[in-house]
Design a protein around this motif. Sequence first.
Motif, PDB file in Angstrom:
ATOM      1  N   GLN A  42      26.018  50.353 -54.901  1.00 24.47           N
ATOM      2  CA  GLN A  42      26.931  49.843 -53.892  1.00 24.47           C
ATOM      3  C   GLN A  42      27.526  48.494 -54.314  1.00 24.47           C
ATOM      4  OE1 GLN A  42      24.600  48.717 -50.540  1.00 24.47           O
ATOM      5  NE2 GLN A  42      26.293  47.771 -49.463  1.00 24.47           N
ATOM      6  N   ASN A  79      30.151  52.339 -43.390  1.00 23.81           N
ATOM      7  CA  ASN A  79      29.877  53.038 -44.641  1.00 23.81           C
ATOM      8  C   ASN A  79      28.391  53.091 -44.928  1.00 23.81           C
ATOM      9  OD1 ASN A  79      32.808  51.539 -45.544  1.00 23.81           O
ATOM     10  ND2 ASN A  79      32.550  53.701 -45.914  1.00 23.81           N
ATOM     11  N   THR A 117      30.657  56.972 -43.383  1.00 25.44           N
ATOM     12  CA  THR A 117      31.068  57.645 -44.614  1.00 25.44           C
ATOM     13  C   THR A 117      30.437  56.994 -45.842  1.00 25.44           C
ATOM     14  OG1 THR A 117      33.173  58.036 -43.525  1.00 25.44           O
ATOM     15  CG2 THR A 117      33.095  58.455 -45.882  1.00 25.44           C
ATOM     16  N   HIS A 118      29.921  57.826 -46.713  1.00 21.64           N
ATOM     17  CA  HIS A 118      29.397  57.325 -47.982  1.00 21.64           C
ATOM     18  C   HIS A 118      30.530  56.676 -48.772  1.00 21.64           C
ATOM     19  CE1 HIS A 118      28.046  57.747 -52.242  1.00 21.64           C
ATOM     20  NE2 HIS A 118      26.930  57.287 -51.708  1.00 21.64           N
ATOM     21  N   LEU A 119      30.203  55.613 -49.516  1.00 24.97           N
ATOM     22  CA  LEU A 119      31.235  54.852 -50.225  1.00 24.97           C
ATOM     23  C   LEU A 119      32.033  55.695 -51.209  1.00 24.97           C
ATOM     24  CD1 LEU A 119      29.479  51.438 -50.970  1.00 24.97           C
ATOM     25  CD2 LEU A 119      31.466  51.811 -49.510  1.00 24.97           C
ATOM     26  N   LYS A 148      32.821  58.697 -50.536  1.00 25.45           N
ATOM     27  CA  LYS A 148      33.398  59.686 -49.633  1.00 25.45           C
ATOM     28  C   LYS A 148      32.781  61.075 -49.807  1.00 25.45           C
ATOM     29  CE  LYS A 148      37.785  57.282 -49.012  1.00 25.45           C
ATOM     30  NZ  LYS A 148      37.058  56.062 -48.700  1.00 25.45           N
ATOM     31  N   SER A 161      27.182  61.573 -45.950  1.00 26.60           N
ATOM     32  CA  SER A 161      27.808  60.926 -44.797  1.00 26.60           C
ATOM     33  C   SER A 161      27.287  61.541 -43.502  1.00 26.60           C
ATOM     34  CB  SER A 161      29.329  61.099 -44.858  1.00 26.60           C
ATOM     35  OG  SER A 161      29.826  60.634 -46.088  1.00 26.60           O
ATOM     36  N   ASP A 219      36.024  55.233 -37.987  1.00 25.00           N
ATOM     37  CA  ASP A 219      35.416  54.829 -39.259  1.00 25.00           C
ATOM     38  C   ASP A 219      35.096  53.344 -39.256  1.00 25.00           C
ATOM     39  OD1 ASP A 219      37.939  53.832 -39.194  1.00 25.00           O
ATOM     40  OD2 ASP A 219      38.569  54.621 -41.130  1.00 25.00           O
TER      41      ASP A 219
END
Lengths: 806, 113
Positions: free
Chosen positions: A99, A303, A706-708, A710, A715, A734
């Motif tokens: 991340q 996220n 949402t996962h970074l 996407k 997610s 979001d």
Amino acid sequence: MRLIATIFVIAISSGFIYILANPANPLPALGPFLDPVNGCWVSAEPVNKDFSEHIKLPTLQGPVSVWFDERLVPHVHAANDHDLYFVQGYIHAYFRLWQMDMETRAAAGRISEVIGDKTLQFDRLQRRKGMVYAAENSLNAAEAEPHTKLMLDAYTAGINEYISSMSYKNLPLEYKLIGFKPEPWNNTKSMLLLKYMADDLTGYTEDIPLTILRDALSPQDFNFLFPEKISGSTPVIPAGTGFDKPSLTSPLVPNDSVWTHFSASDYATKRTEGTGSNNWAISGTRTQSGATILCNDPHLGLNLPSLWYEMQLQTPDMNVYGVSLPGAPGVVIGFNDSISWGFTNNYRDVKDFYLIKPVAGNANAYWFSGKQIKYTDRVERIVIKNKTDFVDTVHYTIQGPVMYDERFHGPGNLKAPLAMCWMAHKATNELLSLYGLNRAKNYNGFVDAILNFQCPAQNMVYADRGGNIAMWGQGQFVNKWKEQGRFVMNGADSAALWKDYIPMRENPHALNPAQGFVSSANQSVTDSSYPYYYNGYFYEFRAWRINSVLSSLQHATINDMFSLQNDTYSILAANTLPLMLAYLSPADMNAEGKKYLEELKKWDHHLSSESIAATAFQVWWSKLYEDTWRDDFQNIPVSLWPSDERTMQLMQTDTGSKFFNNWNTSSIEHLRDIVLLSYAETLDSMAKLEKEGNAQWYKAKNTTITHLAKLPAFSYPGLKIGGWGNTINAAKSDHGPSWRMVVQMGKEIEAYGVYPGGQSGNPGSKYYADYLQNWVDGKYNKLQFFPNKDEPEKENVKYTWNIGTK
Amino acid sequence: MRLLLTTILILMFAAIGEQFCPWWIIAVVSFIFGFITDLQKGRAFLAGFFGIGIFWLIAALCRDIANHHILSQKMAVIFHLPHYSLFILVTVLIGAIVGGLSALSGIMLRKVL
């Protein structure tokens, strides 16, 4: 024959292995990836994993203890600053490396390097904004200051210590999936992360659309629909707070040639509403316990892995708990054993645009104050995975980088060269502020610390154990002439430049105001008695609600704070729905129409998760809004139409306003006609939503973490949570409360918090999103604030890292 | 009996090899054992197939059970598989086929030399 068969089998085998060894977009190389010993399976963290370890870090000056509580929050106990920040870097990397890497790559415009050419436009935009230029300037400031230099150096060394211990086997899952490796960390990356936040919070470009808008409307209409301060605002600094006598006088307004004019053809920016945050502090005179209470919920992109990482940091002269940003040292929002603090975005405009006049026939120069000046060029080389590099030369003028031009078009396909002057480009040292906040003992310590916080400007709330509460509208601001920077200015005119900075001690603030509480939710910062000019992008709804509830609470408790942070009451609905319903008569309606009418009449104006009436109102409002403004703002993008606040006030004050008339008909329309038309449209939309099974509010809005990268698999969509950008619980699709914190600063500090994620960045860990349900349900985790002692509170410690130098 | 022995040897040496080498060591180990044990072609394939297949099955199951399927469920979504057990199956099959083909290549090479 046998030979041919052999060659054939060996060729097949080698071919198969070759395919497995190489990535086939979007899939990773399957051989190494599926390998259960070294591949993705390594991320399948045992649910009962024992995190306790003895770790050897020879560059530390002494031993460090890290105690993890049952939620995997580390409590770091070190003998000095160097060791503390070294271990903080090591821990951030241990749990969140991928991340940190991606966020700093995103800030620097280096995503294409690992993803490919589909992110090229994004990377170019980041370069055009001068993100790396900004980070380098701030790094110079931070490295010139001994405390922040030590902080950054130790933190970077800690991250690199961890990175150098890694092999393919223990890389975070996303590296294996996308197919790249971590590179060594450096201090610039930490600064990039802070600039990433500054961009998120002050990076808006409204000067450009406002310029177009001002030319499209009469001055009367423009001022009527777009007032700089909305009437009835309850400002961040309570109205009536006295301000110090200004040390600077307002500069004279230059003549009209300072403005520029241009139009855009296909401006397609989407309407964004109500991004922001809430914070407030209540004095002991208004709490049940008699101690001050401080609350904060910054609203940011939702996220995973979460932006925030919870930590407690202890050295002999500091004991602080709160959330940190993986990628930067220190605690950003939290409390120590004396004070607590929190942030909301301030929204005063600190980013201005200038139309540059190039010198005809000389591509390397522009006009300024009657003289030809050469651009300073910055060559941006964007590395693209599997493609040749892309090179963009960005011109820098006396104002800043030329963000848009012929080679990189602005919003609305603008080709005019626009340079940008942005506070985030200046050599500011916000890290020093965090260093001071983490150690502040009292109000004076707090003020000394925040005076180093220049950009992004924040409304900083404060409460201490001594019973004081305070609020500062803090940041570095420019002494502007009236309307300076509200619209795009003439880049050749020296009167348009930023001149003096307002001394930061003169920033608006309130200490222990008579009302017994302070609050901010991105509304106007001050009443009109504040002596300096500013404009900004303020929102009022949440502030109206917070101030109305807080002024009615006489004996506030922690539970009251939980309910208030999770409040979904819509001020907009409460004010407009009765007006709208008054025009409807059931006699003229079909069964569907009557059904929703009944639902809406019964509705309590809360955007609760399961409410269907809430969806009906939200749809109705958006239709009504469009029907009101569409004909008045033909060819003007929806992002530029008047605010919800203004639309609401127009409905309340003038139902026969010319803006309710539809210019496309020969008759004269009234609010009533718009209400009826939009209600009919709402029934159609609701019928569709009902058919899809999405009529309940939480389904209609679909809050998703949402996962970074996407990836849907990592997610969490469709969370059962109420609220919207204009309610205190601002959970949008979001975007929303990224960290809810409630701290009571009594004799014993009692603190609670929750964020929509978990301490581990590993999607295969049970700690990846384990706070999510609490966040959705409006529940909190109790924060374990350990006393600053060499021995931990054993019953609260689940795992221990004993870190030694040998 | 020799098939069983070869299978077990491939399993053991691949497991040891993977402690020090990347995934492709399973192909090397299977190839070498295919080459040095004088099995029939079909049996050599089976020795590699089951040797690596069982090794990867045990390794994946150990991780998956301890993990309560958190990861395999998510990976199944990424690979468009309806159930996490199918992700284990895909893992095992890939390893098994590599093992089988490598062992077969080994024995066939031996026979032409």
